[in-house]
Design a protein around this motif. Structure first.
Motif, mmCIF file in Angstrom:
data_model
loop_
_atom_site.group_PDB
_atom_site.id
_atom_site.type_symbol
_atom_site.label_atom_id
_atom_site.label_comp_id
_atom_site.label_asym_id
_atom_site.label_seq_id
_atom_site.Cartn_x
_atom_site.Cartn_y
_atom_site.Cartn_z
ATOM 1 N N LEU A 268 0.848 -29.241 -8.254
ATOM 2 C CA LEU A 268 2.149 -28.537 -8.462
ATOM 3 C C LEU A 268 1.851 -27.838 -9.734
ATOM 4 O O LEU A 268 2.443 -26.858 -10.229
ATOM 5 C CB LEU A 268 3.355 -29.265 -8.227
ATOM 6 C CG LEU A 268 3.384 -29.726 -6.860
ATOM 7 C CD1 LEU A 268 4.640 -30.722 -6.587
ATOM 8 C CD2 LEU A 268 3.391 -28.541 -5.827
ATOM 9 N N TRP B 127 7.482 -23.517 0.867
ATOM 10 C CA TRP B 127 8.030 -24.695 0.670
ATOM 11 C C TRP B 127 8.582 -24.637 -0.992
ATOM 12 O O TRP B 127 9.685 -25.247 -1.100
ATOM 13 C CB TRP B 127 6.866 -25.923 0.842
ATOM 14 C CG TRP B 127 7.639 -27.398 0.307
ATOM 15 C CD1 TRP B 127 8.507 -27.950 0.516
ATOM 16 C CD2 TRP B 127 6.730 -27.791 -0.723
ATOM 17 N NE1 TRP B 127 8.588 -29.234 -0.133
ATOM 18 C CE2 TRP B 127 7.470 -29.153 -0.769
ATOM 19 C CE3 TRP B 127 5.771 -27.494 -1.616
ATOM 20 C CZ2 TRP B 127 7.281 -29.947 -1.936
ATOM 21 C CZ3 TRP B 127 5.567 -28.634 -2.682
ATOM 22 C CH2 TRP B 127 6.401 -29.846 -2.801
ATOM 23 N N ARG B 128 7.729 -24.373 -1.770
ATOM 24 C CA ARG B 128 8.190 -24.194 -3.376
ATOM 25 C C ARG B 128 9.147 -23.195 -3.314
ATOM 26 O O ARG B 128 10.336 -23.457 -4.178
ATOM 27 C CB ARG B 128 7.045 -23.620 -3.903
ATOM 28 C CG ARG B 128 5.912 -24.840 -4.142
ATOM 29 C CD ARG B 128 5.077 -24.581 -5.209
ATOM 30 N NE ARG B 128 5.465 -25.031 -6.308
ATOM 31 C CZ ARG B 128 4.791 -25.147 -7.433
ATOM 32 N NH1 ARG B 128 3.453 -24.869 -7.441
ATOM 33 N NH2 ARG B 128 5.230 -25.684 -8.753
ATOM 34 N N ARG B 129 9.369 -22.127 -2.667
ATOM 35 C CA ARG B 129 10.476 -21.098 -2.811
ATOM 36 C C ARG B 129 11.729 -21.906 -2.195
ATOM 37 O O ARG B 129 12.892 -21.524 -3.183
ATOM 38 C CB ARG B 129 9.940 -19.905 -1.961
ATOM 39 C CG ARG B 129 9.227 -18.738 -2.710
ATOM 40 C CD ARG B 129 9.455 -17.382 -1.834
ATOM 41 N NE ARG B 129 9.144 -17.372 -0.662
ATOM 42 C CZ ARG B 129 7.814 -17.559 -0.259
ATOM 43 N NH1 ARG B 129 6.771 -17.574 -0.901
ATOM 44 N NH2 ARG B 129 7.838 -17.580 1.441
ATOM 45 N N CYS C 263 1.478 -32.871 -4.129
ATOM 46 C CA CYS C 263 1.613 -33.235 -3.024
ATOM 47 C C CYS C 263 0.360 -33.230 -1.912
ATOM 48 O O CYS C 263 -0.535 -32.685 -2.078
ATOM 49 C CB CYS C 263 2.727 -32.170 -2.203
ATOM 50 S SG CYS C 263 2.034 -30.310 -2.230
ATOM 51 N N ILE D 191 11.002 -25.902 -6.291
ATOM 52 C CA ILE D 191 9.874 -26.628 -6.740
ATOM 53 C C ILE D 191 8.816 -25.660 -7.366
ATOM 54 O O ILE D 191 8.293 -24.820 -7.091
ATOM 55 C CB ILE D 191 9.205 -27.653 -5.777
ATOM 56 C CG1 ILE D 191 10.210 -28.446 -5.173
ATOM 57 C CG2 ILE D 191 8.134 -28.479 -6.357
ATOM 58 C CD1 ILE D 191 10.064 -29.358 -4.115
ATOM 59 N N ASN E 227 -1.185 -25.059 -9.456
ATOM 60 C CA ASN E 227 -1.075 -24.235 -8.477
ATOM 61 C C ASN E 227 -2.495 -24.151 -7.772
ATOM 62 O O ASN E 227 -2.956 -23.211 -7.404
ATOM 63 C CB ASN E 227 -0.687 -22.919 -8.546
ATOM 64 C CG ASN E 227 1.168 -23.033 -8.646
ATOM 65 O OD1 ASN E 227 1.638 -23.849 -8.300
ATOM 66 N ND2 ASN E 227 1.469 -22.121 -9.566
#
Length: 66
Positions: A37, A60-62, A23, A66, A40
């Motif tokens: 992603l 954002w991932r939580r 991203c 994602i 990480n």
């Protein structure tokens, strides 16, 4: 293209972007970097706001699974 705004950071993913899955992260219209992603890790950057950008990406991932 999908965009999210988290804690003042704009996180963008492009449907037909190059691999690996990543991203783009911006704040106030300025590029912070690209975050991979799968691993990480930062692909490029972060050029500033590292701790805040990492926290925004984690949130954002939580929130989006994602």
């Amino acid at each position: 293209m999908a965009e999210w705004t988290v804690n003042g950071f704009k996180i963008t993913m492009y449907k037909a972007d190059h691999s690996p899955l990543h991203c783009h992260v911006r704040k106030d219209g300025r590029a912070i970097g690209k975050f991979t992603l799968a691993t990480n890790t930062w692909m490029t950057g972060p050029y500033r706001h590292k701790a805040q950008a990492n926290a925004a990406i984690a949130k954002w991932r939580r929130d989006n699974g994602i």
